[in-house]
Design an enzyme around this catalytic site. Structure first.
Site, PDB file in Angstrom:
ATOM      1  N   SER A 141       0.843  -1.192   0.000  1.00 23.11           N
ATOM      2  CA  SER A 141       0.000   0.000   0.000  1.00 23.11           C
ATOM      3  C   SER A 141       0.879   1.242   0.000  1.00 23.11           C
ATOM      4  CB  SER A 141      -0.917  -0.002   1.219  1.00 23.11           C
ATOM      5  OG  SER A 141      -1.765   1.127   1.205  1.00 23.11           O
ATOM      6  N   HIS A 156       2.410  12.152  -0.441  1.00 25.40           N
ATOM      7  CA  HIS A 156       1.985  13.545  -0.326  1.00 25.40           C
ATOM      8  C   HIS A 156       3.177  14.437  -0.671  1.00 25.40           C
ATOM      9  CE1 HIS A 156      -1.990  12.924   1.432  1.00 25.40           C
ATOM     10  NE2 HIS A 156      -1.467  11.976   2.193  1.00 25.40           N
ATOM     11  N   HIS A 192      -2.043   7.302  -4.802  1.00 29.06           N
ATOM     12  CA  HIS A 192      -2.286   6.133  -3.961  1.00 29.06           C
ATOM     13  C   HIS A 192      -2.258   4.885  -4.831  1.00 29.06           C
ATOM     14  CE1 HIS A 192      -5.475   3.142  -2.857  1.00 29.06           C
ATOM     15  NE2 HIS A 192      -4.709   3.045  -1.795  1.00 29.06           N
ATOM     16  N   ASN A 239      -2.515   0.378  -4.317  1.00 22.97           N
ATOM     17  CA  ASN A 239      -2.619  -0.780  -3.448  1.00 22.97           C
ATOM     18  C   ASN A 239      -2.752  -2.026  -4.303  1.00 22.97           C
ATOM     19  OD1 ASN A 239      -4.867  -2.757  -2.078  1.00 22.97           O
ATOM     20  ND2 ASN A 239      -3.414  -1.989  -0.570  1.00 22.97           N
ATOM     21  N   ARG A 256      -3.192  -6.267  -3.487  1.00 23.25           N
ATOM     22  CA  ARG A 256      -3.423  -7.117  -2.325  1.00 23.25           C
ATOM     23  C   ARG A 256      -3.967  -8.489  -2.751  1.00 23.25           C
ATOM     24  NH1 ARG A 256      -7.234  -3.146  -2.739  1.00 23.25           N
ATOM     25  NH2 ARG A 256      -9.396  -3.832  -2.950  1.00 23.25           N
ATOM     26  N   HIS A 277      -4.253   8.189 -17.106  1.00 23.62           N
ATOM     27  CA  HIS A 277      -5.257   7.210 -17.504  1.00 23.62           C
ATOM     28  C   HIS A 277      -4.819   6.410 -18.722  1.00 23.62           C
ATOM     29  CE1 HIS A 277      -8.823   7.646 -14.905  1.00 23.62           C
ATOM     30  NE2 HIS A 277      -8.318   8.838 -14.648  1.00 23.62           N
ATOM     31  N   HIS A 306     -20.477  12.798   1.083  1.00 24.47           N
ATOM     32  CA  HIS A 306     -20.977  13.960   1.813  1.00 24.47           C
ATOM     33  C   HIS A 306     -20.532  15.283   1.184  1.00 24.47           C
ATOM     34  CE1 HIS A 306     -17.082  12.980   3.772  1.00 24.47           C
ATOM     35  NE2 HIS A 306     -16.957  14.286   3.894  1.00 24.47           N
TER      36      HIS A 306
END
Length: 303
Positions: free
Chosen positions: A90, A94, A104, A106, A108, A145, A175
């Site tokens: 992972s 920043h 980011h 990851n 797994r 992309h 939110h």
């Protein structure tokens, strides 16, 4: 047959490769490593880089853990077994420069023994890579992309479309009604089928991992030489706060780590070193900040 030990060993190699590339890219900072053990089974290698020429804070973490799943996670994962094994790499970076994006990644692997005596284990791969620019630079988003699509297309013609849509839906701050960034690819529970063998899926997982370093190096080197203003840095801190909100409220990996008694420092290494929450901040009409907000939407076709 691919074994969990082989997956873990190859993921460790990818961790080593990425750390070497990032140290060369930054040119100043070096990773600090901490070996840790998990109470209940397994452990990992946490590697943190800080206060570099470009990389203000970042982590490239490897873990391979095993033990018994809490009942809540068994329900969420829709499994009926207690014992599990999970391994992965992972990454969150920043940068200190507002024109260089947060990134980011990851990869797994998850495995549980079969509930039927002598049956095959329940297992799958998951992962992805996504980009969170403080300022959306369209050419950078298109490059990012395009590189991901190239990796996906090598393994299956439907992967990019499926996994890009999945990322748009997953990396969404409900939110706020905005995406965390410009997306990327995200997938979970990828298993062998009539189209792909376990070996091919494993190779795809590793290919995603090895896409990280060259892609991020290109994005950093495109933008690191540009000067930036105090206003742009304040916007960077504002965008970092959105990143923190997503990881603490929605991120499945964070929840999994916390609920399986993972190492807190490793789990929360994804949070930025400095972020700001300004009350009811509204960007100036026509500003680059407003233009960025207008591009934090699902379904944008970057390629």
């Amino acid at each position: 047959m691919i074994t969990k030990e082989q997956v873990a060993a190859d993921y460790q190699t990818i961790q080593d490769e990425i750390c070497q590339s990032l140290e060369a890219l930054d040119g100043k900072a070096h990773f600090e490593e901490e070996i840790w053990e998990r109470e209940g089974g397994g452990g990992g290698r946490t590697r943190i880089i800080q206060n570099g020429n470009v990389l203000e804070k970042g982590g490239v973490n490897f873990s391979a853990v095993h033990g018994k799943l809490p009942d809540g996670l068994k329900k969420n994962l829709k499994v009926d077994q207690d014992n599990f094994f999970a391994t992965g790499v992972s990454i969150v970076m920043h940068p200190n420069h507002p024109l260089i994006p947060i990134i980011h990644m990851n990869i797994r692997y998850f495995e549980m023994p079969s509930s039927i005596a002598g049956g095959s284990p329940l297992r799958w791969f998951g992962g992805g890579i996504d980009l969170t620019p403080h300022y959306v630079i369209k050419d950078d988003a298109r490059f990012f992309h395009s590189e991901l699509k190239s990796v996906c297309d090598h393994y299956h013609p439907d992967f990019y479309k499926r996994f890009k849509t999945w990322a748009d839906d997953y990396f969404f701050i409900k939110h706020r009604d905005e995406t965390r960034g410009v997306g990327g690819i995200f997938y979970d529970r990828l298993t062998a089928n009539e189209d792909l063998s376990w070996t091919e899926i494993f190779e795809f997982s590793k290919a995603v991992g090895r896409t990280f370093a060259p892609v991020y190096s290109e994005l950093v080197n495109r933008n690191r030489q540009f000067a930036y203003s105090a206003r742009q840095q304040q916007w960077q801190y504002q965008r970092r706060s959105r990143y923190a909100e997503f990881n603490l409220v929605y991120d499945a990996g964070t929840k999994f780590g916390l609920e399986t008694n993972g190492r807190i420092e490793s789990i929360l290494m994804s949070l930025p070193p400095t972020a700001k929450w300004l009350y009811n901040y509204q960007p100036e009409p026509g500003s680059e900040e407003e233009k960025t907000l207008q591009l934090l939407k699902k379904g944008i076709n970057w390629v």
